[in-house]
Design a protein around this motif. Structure first.
Motif, PDB file in Angstrom:
ATOM      1  N   ALA A  35      56.518  41.145 -37.637  1.00  0.00           N
ATOM      2  CA  ALA A  35      57.608  41.503 -38.561  1.00  0.00           C
ATOM      3  C   ALA A  35      57.646  40.651 -39.810  1.00  0.00           C
ATOM      4  O   ALA A  35      58.044  41.121 -40.875  1.00  0.00           O
ATOM      5  CB  ALA A  35      58.944  41.429 -37.842  1.00  0.00           C
ATOM      6  N   GLY A  40      54.817  32.984 -39.506  1.00  0.00           N
ATOM      7  CA  GLY A  40      55.461  32.025 -38.608  1.00  0.00           C
ATOM      8  C   GLY A  40      56.964  31.986 -38.770  1.00  0.00           C
ATOM      9  O   GLY A  40      57.583  30.942 -38.593  1.00  0.00           O
ATOM     10  N   CYS A  42      59.061  34.670 -37.417  1.00  0.00           N
ATOM     11  CA  CYS A  42      59.743  35.560 -36.476  1.00  0.00           C
ATOM     12  C   CYS A  42      59.159  35.272 -35.094  1.00  0.00           C
ATOM     13  O   CYS A  42      58.464  34.277 -34.904  1.00  0.00           O
ATOM     14  CB  CYS A  42      59.530  37.022 -36.883  1.00  0.00           C
ATOM     15  SG  CYS A  42      57.859  37.650 -36.631  1.00  0.00           S
ATOM     16  N   LEU A  78      52.742  31.823 -30.738  1.00  0.00           N
ATOM     17  CA  LEU A  78      52.791  32.814 -31.819  1.00  0.00           C
ATOM     18  C   LEU A  78      51.349  33.150 -32.191  1.00  0.00           C
ATOM     19  O   LEU A  78      50.580  32.256 -32.582  1.00  0.00           O
ATOM     20  CB  LEU A  78      53.529  32.255 -33.030  1.00  0.00           C
ATOM     21  CG  LEU A  78      55.007  31.921 -32.833  1.00  0.00           C
ATOM     22  CD1 LEU A  78      55.618  31.412 -34.140  1.00  0.00           C
ATOM     23  CD2 LEU A  78      55.787  33.141 -32.335  1.00  0.00           C
TER      24      LEU A  78
HETATM   25  S1  FES Z   1      54.242  37.536 -37.225  1.00  0.00           S
HETATM   26 FE1  FES Z   1      56.069  36.507 -37.477  1.00  0.00          FE
HETATM   27  S2  FES Z   1      55.707  34.671 -36.481  1.00  0.00           S
HETATM   28 FE2  FES Z   1      53.868  35.673 -36.214  1.00  0.00          FE
END
Ligand code: FES
Length: 320
Positions: A35, A40, A42, A78
Motif C-alpha cells: 500500500a 516501509g 505500512c 516487511l
Molecule cells: S509496502 Fe508498505 S511497508 Fe512494505
C-alpha cells in the motif's frame, strides 16, 4: 548472485542481490500488496518467515519502528525492507485474501507496481456552518436543501478557485485539502485565501439573499493546519475518490471545532500561519489544549467574533 525465496502455497521466486523480497515477488507475478509503495510505511507487504530467517538482511530503521509499534514477532518481516543473502528462505504472505486482492490489485501487470497511497505535505481545511440545526427545525425541507446547495456552491467555488480539492462532506460541513499540485507554502496561502473568500462571500449572501428572503443569516467556523498526511484512494473504480488521513487532519478538524469556544470564525495553527506570505491580521496568539497533543497548541485567530445569533423569527403569514 541470485537466490530463491519459496512463497508457501504459491511459488519459488528468484531474488537478485539488489532486490527486496517484495520487488522479487512482484517481478514474478505474485500480487503482493504494498500500500505505501514499498517505502516501509505500512504493514501490507508483511510476510511470516517459515525458514531461513538468518538468511535475511536485518530490519531497516523503518522496519524496526513499525515492528516496535505493531509488536510484530521477529519472524514477521516487511518484504519491502528485506533482502536475501542465501538459499533456503521460505515465507508466507500474511495479507492475501480475495477481498484484499480485489481492493489492492487487479489482474493487469501494471497494477503490481501501483502505489495505493503516498505521503504528502498538505494544507488541511475544515469548514462547518454554525447553528444550522435551528434553521433546519423551522424551515421546510426543500428550502433547507435549496439553501444548503447555495452555501456549498459558495464553499466549492472558493476552494476550487484556489486549487483546493474537496475530500469529504458531512452534514453541514466539509473537508478540503490544498497542495495536491503545489508546494506547502503555496498550499497554506491558498487555504487561507479560500477561507477569507468564503467569509466575505457569505457576508454578501447573508445580506442580499438570506436575510431578505429567509430572515436568517449564517456564520461558519474554519480550521486550517498543515502537515504530512497520507493521500490514497479508497474507492473501487472511482479514481477521484481521494482520501487523506493522518494526525494533522485531526488537528485541523479540532481547530475548526474550537472556533466556537474561541469565538472566532477562522482558527489557523501557528505552524501554518508562519508559512503565509502576507499573513492577515490575527487577534494575538492563543494556546489550545487539543486531545492527543501533550502540550498546549499555538493557534492564530484570523476571522471575526461571532455575531449574536438570535435573529427574530417573523410571525407566520397566511398565504393566499
Ligand atoms: S509496502 Fe508498505 S511497508 Fe512494505
Amino acid at each position: 548472485m541470485t537466490h530463491h525465496v519459496n512463497f508457501k502455497g504459491e511459488k519459488a521466486v528468484p531474488v537478485e542481490e539488489r532486490q527486496t523480497i517484495l520487488q522479487a515477488s512482484l517481478a514474478a507475478g505474485i500480487p503482493h500488496y504494498h500500500a505505501c509503495g514499498g517505502k516501509g510505511q505500512c504493514t501490507t507487504c508483511r510476510v511470516l518467515v517459515l525458514e531461513g530467517q538468518e538468511k535475511l538482511t536485518p530490519p531497516t530503521v523503518l522496519e524496526q519502528a513499525i515492528k516496535k509499534v505493531k509488536k510484530f514477532p521477529d519472524n514477521v518481516r516487511l518484504a519491502c525492507q528485506s533482502r536475501v543473502n542465501g538459499e533456503g528462505v521460505a515465507v508466507q504472505r500474511l495479507i492475501r485474501d480475495e477481498i484484499d486482492r480485489f481492493i489492492f490489485v487487479d489482474d493487469t501487470e501494471d497494477s503490481f507496481t501501483t502505489v495505493m497511497g503516498e505521503s504528502r505535505k498538505l494544507a488541511l481545511f475544515f469548514i462547518d456552518i454554525r447553528d444550522f440545526t435551528p434553521f433546519v427545525e423551522r424551515s421546510l425541507p426543500f428550502d433547507v436543501i435549496h439553501i444548503m446547495r447555495r452555501i456549498f456552491a459558495l464553499f466549492k467555488n472558493a476552494i476550487t478557485q484556489y486549487d483546493g480539492e474537496i475530500i469529504d462532506t458531512a452534514g453541514d460541513g466539509l473537508y478540503a485539502v490544498f497542495g495536491l499540485n503545489s508546494r506547502i507554502k503555496q498550499a497554506a496561502n491558498s487555504a487561507v485565501l479560500a477561507g477569507l473568500k468564503i467569509l466575505s462571500d457569505l457576508r454578501i449572501f447573508n445580506n442580499t439573499y438570506m436575510r431578505p428572503y429567509f430572515n436568517h443569516t449564517f456564520e461558519v467556523g474554519i480550521g486550517v493546519h498543515v502537515g504530512k498526511v497520507v493521500v490514497g484512494n479508497v474507492g473501487i473504480g472511482l479514481s477521484h475518490n481521494l482520501t487523506v488521513m493522518g494526525f494533522p487532519v485531526n488537528i485541523a478538524a479540532r481547530l475548526q471545532a474550537a472556533t466556537k469556544e474561541l469565538n472566532n470564525s477562522f482558527v489557523i495553527s501557528a505552524v501554518a500561519y508562519r508559512l503565509l506570505k502576507n499573513p492577515p491580521y490575527s487577534v494575538g496568539c492563543n494556546y489550545l489544549n487539543l486531545k492527543g497533543v501533550s502540550t498546549p497548541y499555538e493557534v492564530r485567530l484570523i476571522g471575526k467574533p461571532y455575531e449574536i445569533k438570535d435573529t427574530p423569527v417573523l410571525p407566520e403569514t397566511r398565504q393566499v
